[in-house]
Design a protein around this motif. Structure first.
Motif, PDB file in Angstrom:
ATOM      1  N   ILE A 198      36.976  33.489  48.964  1.00  0.00           N
ATOM      2  CA  ILE A 198      38.139  34.582  48.310  1.00  0.00           C
ATOM      3  C   ILE A 198      37.614  36.522  48.999  1.00  0.00           C
ATOM      4  CG2 ILE A 198      39.365  35.512  46.071  1.00  0.00           C
ATOM      5  CD1 ILE A 198      39.687  32.843  46.814  1.00  0.00           C
ATOM      6  N   TYR A 203      35.033  38.358  45.251  1.00  0.00           N
ATOM      7  CA  TYR A 203      36.159  39.015  44.547  1.00  0.00           C
ATOM      8  C   TYR A 203      35.172  39.517  43.076  1.00  0.00           C
ATOM      9  CZ  TYR A 203      40.115  41.908  42.810  1.00  0.00           C
ATOM     10  OH  TYR A 203      40.557  42.420  42.586  1.00  0.00           O
ATOM     11  N   LYS A 204      35.008  38.180  42.665  1.00  0.00           N
ATOM     12  CA  LYS A 204      34.982  38.941  40.947  1.00  0.00           C
ATOM     13  C   LYS A 204      33.694  38.625  41.514  1.00  0.00           C
ATOM     14  CE  LYS A 204      34.036  35.503  36.774  1.00  0.00           C
ATOM     15  NZ  LYS A 204      33.961  34.146  36.468  1.00  0.00           N
ATOM     16  N   ASP A 222      33.676  33.002  44.726  1.00  0.00           N
ATOM     17  CA  ASP A 222      34.744  33.973  44.288  1.00  0.00           C
ATOM     18  C   ASP A 222      33.827  35.824  44.931  1.00  0.00           C
ATOM     19  OD1 ASP A 222      36.211  36.380  43.563  1.00  0.00           O
ATOM     20  OD2 ASP A 222      36.345  34.170  41.535  1.00  0.00           O
ATOM     21  N   THR A 272      25.845  34.570  45.675  1.00  0.00           N
ATOM     22  CA  THR A 272      27.402  33.465  44.918  1.00  0.00           C
ATOM     23  C   THR A 272      27.501  32.509  46.104  1.00  0.00           C
ATOM     24  OG1 THR A 272      28.371  36.140  44.812  1.00  0.00           O
ATOM     25  CG2 THR A 272      29.919  33.640  44.633  1.00  0.00           C
ATOM     26  N   ARG A 307      43.824  35.126  45.604  1.00  0.00           N
ATOM     27  CA  ARG A 307      42.855  35.025  44.512  1.00  0.00           C
ATOM     28  C   ARG A 307      43.962  34.299  43.885  1.00  0.00           C
ATOM     29  NH1 ARG A 307      40.775  36.444  40.086  1.00  0.00           N
ATOM     30  NH2 ARG A 307      38.046  35.429  39.935  1.00  0.00           N
ATOM     31  N   SER A 308      44.800  34.555  43.141  1.00  0.00           N
ATOM     32  CA  SER A 308      44.860  33.445  41.577  1.00  0.00           C
ATOM     33  C   SER A 308      46.282  32.548  42.722  1.00  0.00           C
ATOM     34  CB  SER A 308      45.945  35.019  41.252  1.00  0.00           C
ATOM     35  OG  SER A 308      46.517  34.297  39.849  1.00  0.00           O
ATOM     36  N   GLU A 336      44.593  41.164  44.763  1.00  0.00           N
ATOM     37  CA  GLU A 336      44.176  40.138  43.828  1.00  0.00           C
ATOM     38  C   GLU A 336      45.239  38.778  43.652  1.00  0.00           C
ATOM     39  OE1 GLU A 336      45.187  43.349  41.110  1.00  0.00           O
ATOM     40  OE2 GLU A 336      43.387  44.167  41.406  1.00  0.00           O
ATOM     41  N   PHE A 355      35.140  26.572  46.369  1.00  0.00           N
ATOM     42  CA  PHE A 355      35.361  28.470  46.351  1.00  0.00           C
ATOM     43  C   PHE A 355      33.994  28.855  45.745  1.00  0.00           C
ATOM     44  CE2 PHE A 355      37.611  27.183  42.271  1.00  0.00           C
ATOM     45  CZ  PHE A 355      36.948  28.727  41.543  1.00  0.00           C
ATOM     46  N   LEU A 367      42.852  30.418  43.805  1.00  0.00           N
ATOM     47  CA  LEU A 367      42.623  29.568  42.730  1.00  0.00           C
ATOM     48  C   LEU A 367      42.419  28.152  41.698  1.00  0.00           C
ATOM     49  CD1 LEU A 367      40.402  32.681  41.295  1.00  0.00           C
ATOM     50  CD2 LEU A 367      39.223  30.986  42.512  1.00  0.00           C
TER      51      LEU A 367
END
Length: 185
Positions: free
Chosen positions: A103, A151-152, A149, A182, A133-134, A130, A147, A137
């Motif tokens: 992501i 972004y997070k 993430d 990550t 991403r949502s 965003e 995955f 996920l």
């Protein structure tokens, strides 16, 4: 284990020295065979087009797929991006290549306006990232796709957010290090 990293300039390592991008870092840290197939400026459609030559023909055990930021910078529809990435994931599974989804990181609007195109609505780009991403996920959870993430990881980093970006779109060496941390297999 041989892993192909399919993506755009963030995967390629635009703006950092060889050895400093997240693909090179995980190659060293995890001692795995990594093939970086990041392409500057690529879109999810371009990734889909080249996935046979750049992934399937190389016969990896796994692939990390990350893209979409350029699509959103160009104003492309989120549905198109999701469809392209999901098609790539499905093709990989059909070829017995384990897909992992990356992501993508957020865009730093202030720096991007300064160093890229000041006419782009970067808040809309981030809103699309965003939303993507949502949805992705949820897709990964529903279909048991692993995955990473990024972004997070950027949003939760204790580092100064400015220090993670070269130009608002591409990560610095420090940003790539966060991305690499990550990843686990």
């Amino acid at each position: 284990m041989k892993i192909v990293c399919l993506g755009d300039s963030i995967t390629y390592g635009y703006g950092v020295y060889p050895g400093e991008n997240w693909c090179d870092i995980i190659r060293k840290n995890l001692n795995v065979d990594i093939i970086n197939k990041g392409l500057n400026g690529d879109t999810s459609s371009g990734m889909l087009f080249r996935c046979f030559d750049d992934v399937i023909n190389l016969k990896p055990s796994s692939v990390i797929i990350m893209g979409g930021t350029n699509d959103f910078l160009m104003g492309y529809n989120i549905t198109r991006v999701i469809d392209n990435i999901c098609t790539i994931i499905t093709e990989m599974e059909q070829k017995s290549i384990c897909p992992y989804l990356g992501i993508q990181i957020p865009v730093h609007s202030t720096l991007a306006k300064k160093f890229w195109d000041s006419n782009i609505d970067y808040s809309l780009v981030n809103a699309n990232i965003e939303d993507y991403r949502s949805k992705m996920l949820n897709f990964c959870i529903r279909y048991n796709i692993k995955f990473f993430d990024f972004y997070k990881a950027f949003k939760c980093s204790t580092e100064n957010f400015n220090s993670l970006f070269i130009d608002g779109i591409h990560p610095t060496k420090k940003g790539h290090e966060i991305m690499a941390r990550t990843i686990s297999f």
